[in-house]
Design a protein around this motif. Structure first.
Motif, PDB file in Angstrom:
ATOM      1  N   GLU A  24       0.832  -1.206   0.000  1.00  0.00           N
ATOM      2  CA  GLU A  24       0.000   0.000   0.000  1.00  0.00           C
ATOM      3  C   GLU A  24       0.864   1.254   0.000  1.00  0.00           C
ATOM      4  O   GLU A  24       0.559   2.235  -0.674  1.00  0.00           O
ATOM      5  CB  GLU A  24      -0.955  -0.007   1.199  1.00  0.00           C
ATOM      6  N   PHE A  25       1.967   1.230   0.772  1.00  0.00           N
ATOM      7  CA  PHE A  25       2.882   2.371   0.792  1.00  0.00           C
ATOM      8  C   PHE A  25       3.505   2.569  -0.585  1.00  0.00           C
ATOM      9  O   PHE A  25       3.801   3.685  -0.984  1.00  0.00           O
ATOM     10  CB  PHE A  25       3.979   2.182   1.836  1.00  0.00           C
ATOM     11  N   GLY A  26       3.719   1.473  -1.310  1.00  0.00           N
ATOM     12  CA  GLY A  26       4.266   1.567  -2.654  1.00  0.00           C
ATOM     13  C   GLY A  26       3.352   2.371  -3.567  1.00  0.00           C
ATOM     14  O   GLY A  26       3.815   2.996  -4.522  1.00  0.00           O
ATOM     15  N   GLY A  27       2.069   2.353  -3.274  1.00  0.00           N
ATOM     16  CA  GLY A  27       1.101   3.103  -4.058  1.00  0.00           C
ATOM     17  C   GLY A  27       1.073   4.583  -3.730  1.00  0.00           C
ATOM     18  O   GLY A  27       0.523   5.382  -4.481  1.00  0.00           O
ATOM     19  N   LEU A  28       1.659   4.961  -2.602  1.00  0.00           N
ATOM     20  CA  LEU A  28       1.693   6.378  -2.234  1.00  0.00           C
ATOM     21  C   LEU A  28       2.926   7.008  -2.868  1.00  0.00           C
ATOM     22  O   LEU A  28       3.949   7.176  -2.229  1.00  0.00           O
ATOM     23  CB  LEU A  28       1.748   6.538  -0.703  1.00  0.00           C
ATOM     24  N   ARG A  29       2.811   7.329  -4.124  1.00  0.00           N
ATOM     25  CA  ARG A  29       3.945   7.874  -4.863  1.00  0.00           C
ATOM     26  C   ARG A  29       4.104   9.359  -4.591  1.00  0.00           C
ATOM     27  O   ARG A  29       3.133  10.061  -4.357  1.00  0.00           O
ATOM     28  CB  ARG A  29       3.759   7.650  -6.358  1.00  0.00           C
ATOM     29  N   SER A  34       2.179   6.087 -10.892  1.00  0.00           N
ATOM     30  CA  SER A  34       2.483   4.682 -10.688  1.00  0.00           C
ATOM     31  C   SER A  34       1.184   3.893 -10.713  1.00  0.00           C
ATOM     32  O   SER A  34       0.182   4.329 -10.140  1.00  0.00           O
ATOM     33  CB  SER A  34       3.174   4.499  -9.338  1.00  0.00           C
ATOM     34  N   ALA A  35       1.221   2.730 -11.350  1.00  0.00           N
ATOM     35  CA  ALA A  35       0.021   1.885 -11.401  1.00  0.00           C
ATOM     36  C   ALA A  35      -0.398   1.464  -9.993  1.00  0.00           C
ATOM     37  O   ALA A  35      -1.583   1.320  -9.705  1.00  0.00           O
ATOM     38  CB  ALA A  35       0.281   0.662 -12.269  1.00  0.00           C
ATOM     39  N   SER A  36       0.590   1.294  -9.099  1.00  0.00           N
ATOM     40  CA  SER A  36       0.264   0.855  -7.737  1.00  0.00           C
ATOM     41  C   SER A  36      -0.519   1.923  -6.968  1.00  0.00           C
ATOM     42  O   SER A  36      -1.085   1.638  -5.923  1.00  0.00           O
ATOM     43  CB  SER A  36       1.526   0.452  -6.977  1.00  0.00           C
ATOM     44  N   LEU A  37      -0.564   3.148  -7.497  1.00  0.00           N
ATOM     45  CA  LEU A  37      -1.340   4.204  -6.845  1.00  0.00           C
ATOM     46  C   LEU A  37      -2.835   3.890  -6.886  1.00  0.00           C
ATOM     47  O   LEU A  37      -3.557   4.150  -5.932  1.00  0.00           O
ATOM     48  CB  LEU A  37      -1.065   5.543  -7.550  1.00  0.00           C
ATOM     49  N   SER A  59      -2.010   1.625 -17.162  1.00  0.00           N
ATOM     50  CA  SER A  59      -0.691   1.870 -17.744  1.00  0.00           C
ATOM     51  C   SER A  59      -0.227   3.289 -17.421  1.00  0.00           C
ATOM     52  O   SER A  59      -1.016   4.131 -16.986  1.00  0.00           O
ATOM     53  CB  SER A  59      -0.729   1.653 -19.255  1.00  0.00           C
ATOM     54  N   ILE A  60       1.058   3.529 -17.641  1.00  0.00           N
ATOM     55  CA  ILE A  60       1.668   4.830 -17.366  1.00  0.00           C
ATOM     56  C   ILE A  60       2.257   5.354 -18.678  1.00  0.00           C
ATOM     57  O   ILE A  60       3.408   5.063 -19.002  1.00  0.00           O
ATOM     58  CB  ILE A  60       2.779   4.715 -16.287  1.00  0.00           C
ATOM     59  N   PRO A  61       1.462   6.107 -19.472  1.00  0.00           N
ATOM     60  CA  PRO A  61       1.963   6.585 -20.762  1.00  0.00           C
ATOM     61  C   PRO A  61       3.050   7.663 -20.624  1.00  0.00           C
ATOM     62  O   PRO A  61       3.872   7.824 -21.502  1.00  0.00           O
ATOM     63  CB  PRO A  61       0.717   7.137 -21.456  1.00  0.00           C
ATOM     64  N   GLU A  62       3.030   8.424 -19.528  1.00  0.00           N
ATOM     65  CA  GLU A  62       4.075   9.415 -19.266  1.00  0.00           C
ATOM     66  C   GLU A  62       4.263   9.521 -17.758  1.00  0.00           C
ATOM     67  O   GLU A  62       3.469   8.983 -16.993  1.00  0.00           O
ATOM     68  CB  GLU A  62       3.734  10.765 -19.909  1.00  0.00           C
ATOM     69  N   SER A  63       5.312  10.216 -17.329  1.00  0.00           N
ATOM     70  CA  SER A  63       5.714  10.182 -15.922  1.00  0.00           C
ATOM     71  C   SER A  63       4.661  10.703 -14.941  1.00  0.00           C
ATOM     72  O   SER A  63       4.669  10.324 -13.784  1.00  0.00           O
ATOM     73  CB  SER A  63       7.017  10.949 -15.716  1.00  0.00           C
ATOM     74  N   GLN A  97     -13.594   4.780 -23.407  1.00  0.00           N
ATOM     75  CA  GLN A  97     -13.444   3.747 -22.371  1.00  0.00           C
ATOM     76  C   GLN A  97     -12.136   3.909 -21.602  1.00  0.00           C
ATOM     77  O   GLN A  97     -11.774   3.047 -20.821  1.00  0.00           O
ATOM     78  CB  GLN A  97     -13.510   2.354 -23.013  1.00  0.00           C
ATOM     79  N   THR A  98     -11.449   5.017 -21.829  1.00  0.00           N
ATOM     80  CA  THR A  98     -10.183   5.271 -21.153  1.00  0.00           C
ATOM     81  C   THR A  98     -10.341   6.422 -20.172  1.00  0.00           C
ATOM     82  O   THR A  98     -10.960   7.435 -20.497  1.00  0.00           O
ATOM     83  CB  THR A  98      -9.087   5.634 -22.187  1.00  0.00           C
ATOM     84  N   LEU A  99      -9.796   6.234 -18.981  1.00  0.00           N
ATOM     85  CA  LEU A  99      -9.766   7.316 -18.003  1.00  0.00           C
ATOM     86  C   LEU A  99      -8.322   7.787 -17.917  1.00  0.00           C
ATOM     87  O   LEU A  99      -7.412   6.974 -17.713  1.00  0.00           O
ATOM     88  CB  LEU A  99     -10.229   6.836 -16.623  1.00  0.00           C
ATOM     89  N   ARG A 100      -8.112   9.077 -18.095  1.00  0.00           N
ATOM     90  CA  ARG A 100      -6.777   9.654 -17.974  1.00  0.00           C
ATOM     91  C   ARG A 100      -6.720  10.362 -16.632  1.00  0.00           C
ATOM     92  O   ARG A 100      -7.586  11.178 -16.318  1.00  0.00           O
ATOM     93  CB  ARG A 100      -6.497  10.627 -19.103  1.00  0.00           C
ATOM     94  N   ILE A 101      -5.694  10.025 -15.860  1.00  0.00           N
ATOM     95  CA  ILE A 101      -5.562  10.612 -14.531  1.00  0.00           C
ATOM     96  C   ILE A 101      -4.196  11.292 -14.452  1.00  0.00           C
ATOM     97  O   ILE A 101      -3.163  10.628 -14.519  1.00  0.00           O
ATOM     98  CB  ILE A 101      -5.659   9.538 -13.433  1.00  0.00           C
ATOM     99  N   ARG A 102      -4.208  12.617 -14.338  1.00  0.00           N
ATOM    100  CA  ARG A 102      -2.957  13.354 -14.178  1.00  0.00           C
ATOM    101  C   ARG A 102      -2.649  13.383 -12.681  1.00  0.00           C
ATOM    102  O   ARG A 102      -3.510  13.758 -11.890  1.00  0.00           O
ATOM    103  CB  ARG A 102      -3.079  14.765 -14.736  1.00  0.00           C
ATOM    104  N   THR A 103      -1.450  12.944 -12.313  1.00  0.00           N
ATOM    105  CA  THR A 103      -1.093  12.980 -10.890  1.00  0.00           C
ATOM    106  C   THR A 103      -0.753  14.421 -10.528  1.00  0.00           C
ATOM    107  O   THR A 103       0.030  15.065 -11.222  1.00  0.00           O
ATOM    108  CB  THR A 103       0.097  12.054 -10.563  1.00  0.00           C
ATOM    109  N   PRO A 104      -1.355  14.929  -9.457  1.00  0.00           N
ATOM    110  CA  PRO A 104      -1.160  16.339  -9.105  1.00  0.00           C
ATOM    111  C   PRO A 104       0.254  16.608  -8.593  1.00  0.00           C
ATOM    112  O   PRO A 104       0.900  15.716  -8.047  1.00  0.00           O
ATOM    113  CB  PRO A 104      -2.196  16.575  -8.003  1.00  0.00           C
ATOM    114  N   GLU A 105       0.704  17.855  -8.794  1.00  0.00           N
ATOM    115  CA  GLU A 105       1.972  18.287  -8.193  1.00  0.00           C
ATOM    116  C   GLU A 105       1.803  18.130  -6.688  1.00  0.00           C
ATOM    117  O   GLU A 105       0.724  18.370  -6.154  1.00  0.00           O
ATOM    118  CB  GLU A 105       2.241  19.770  -8.497  1.00  0.00           C
ATOM    119  N   LEU A 106       2.872  17.770  -6.043  1.00  0.00           N
ATOM    120  CA  LEU A 106       2.767  17.606  -4.595  1.00  0.00           C
ATOM    121  C   LEU A 106       3.045  18.934  -3.896  1.00  0.00           C
ATOM    122  O   LEU A 106       4.194  19.275  -3.632  1.00  0.00           O
ATOM    123  CB  LEU A 106       3.749  16.533  -4.111  1.00  0.00           C
ATOM    124  N   ASN A 107       1.973  19.670  -3.617  1.00  0.00           N
ATOM    125  CA  ASN A 107       2.126  20.863  -2.801  1.00  0.00           C
ATOM    126  C   ASN A 107       2.045  20.448  -1.331  1.00  0.00           C
ATOM    127  O   ASN A 107       1.825  19.274  -1.012  1.00  0.00           O
ATOM    128  CB  ASN A 107       1.056  21.908  -3.158  1.00  0.00           C
TER     129      ASN A 107
END
Length: 186
Positions: A24-29, A34-37, A59-63, A97-107
């Motif tokens: 679970e901690f691995g998912g807290l990127r 990360s797919a584990s998120l 999948s992770i198409p970009e960072s 059928q695709t969901l795109r999720i942008r990971t937010p900047e970590l403020n």
């Protein structure tokens, strides 16, 4: 004859709680996608709670982008809802059928939210360890009641179970401390 007491099994089950916590901690990127998120997310699919990776390809198409390709068109809304309700701070954008999720900047606020999630995961692991301890102690009480072991052995095993519990909880706290530092590091 009732079951025998197995300290190794108690320790193995406690380590199972640790392994789950590490996953679970691995998912807290911290900043990177990360797919584990999103792997811990469960979707209401076909009338039951189903892990996300059993209804979609992650999948992770970009960072900083997570792509979730939902296999069944009818589940796209349920997957979107499950990701939003998981308190991960993620907002999927639906494209067919695709969901795109942008990971937010970590403020600072996002980091604090992630630390809260880490604390929640750690508490769940502690509770799991305490359940294992309770199960072990219940077995010992039953064995003593059935006169399968002497009282001295029961007390000794009780102390061993408590020591294993204390050691595992210390490991959980150390893991949490490390993850908290990693999340708060700018």
């Amino acid at each position: 004859m009732s079951q025998a007491f197995d300290l190794a099994d108690v320790k193995r089950r406690m380590q199972g709680a640790m392994a789950t916590l590490k996953h679970e901690f691995g998912g807290l990127r911290t900043g990177r996608a990360s797919a584990s998120l999103v792997e811990p997310v469960h979707v209401d699919a076909y009338g039951q709670s189903t892990p996300l990776n059993q209804v979609a390809t992650i999948s992770i198409p970009e960072s900083r982008m997570i792509s979730v390709q939902v296999w069944d068109k009818a589940l796209v809304g349920a997957v979107d809802r499950a990701i939003r309700d998981a308190n991960l701070g993620l907002s999927p954008v639906i494209e067919g059928q695709t969901l795109r999720i942008r990971t937010p900047e970590l403020n600072e606020q996002r980091r604090k939210e992630l630390v809260k999630v880490a604390h929640k995961y750690a508490e769940e692991a502690r509770v799991a360890v305490r359940h294992v301890r309770r199960d072990g102690l219940d077995v010992l009480k039953r064995l003593l009641k059935d006169h399968a072991i002497p009282e001295d052995d029961e007390k000794r095993h009780e102390q061993e179970v408590q020591k294993a519990t204390d050691d595992t909880i210390r490991e959980i706290d150390a893991l949490l401390g490390g993850k908290e530092k990693e999340i708060m590091q700018v």
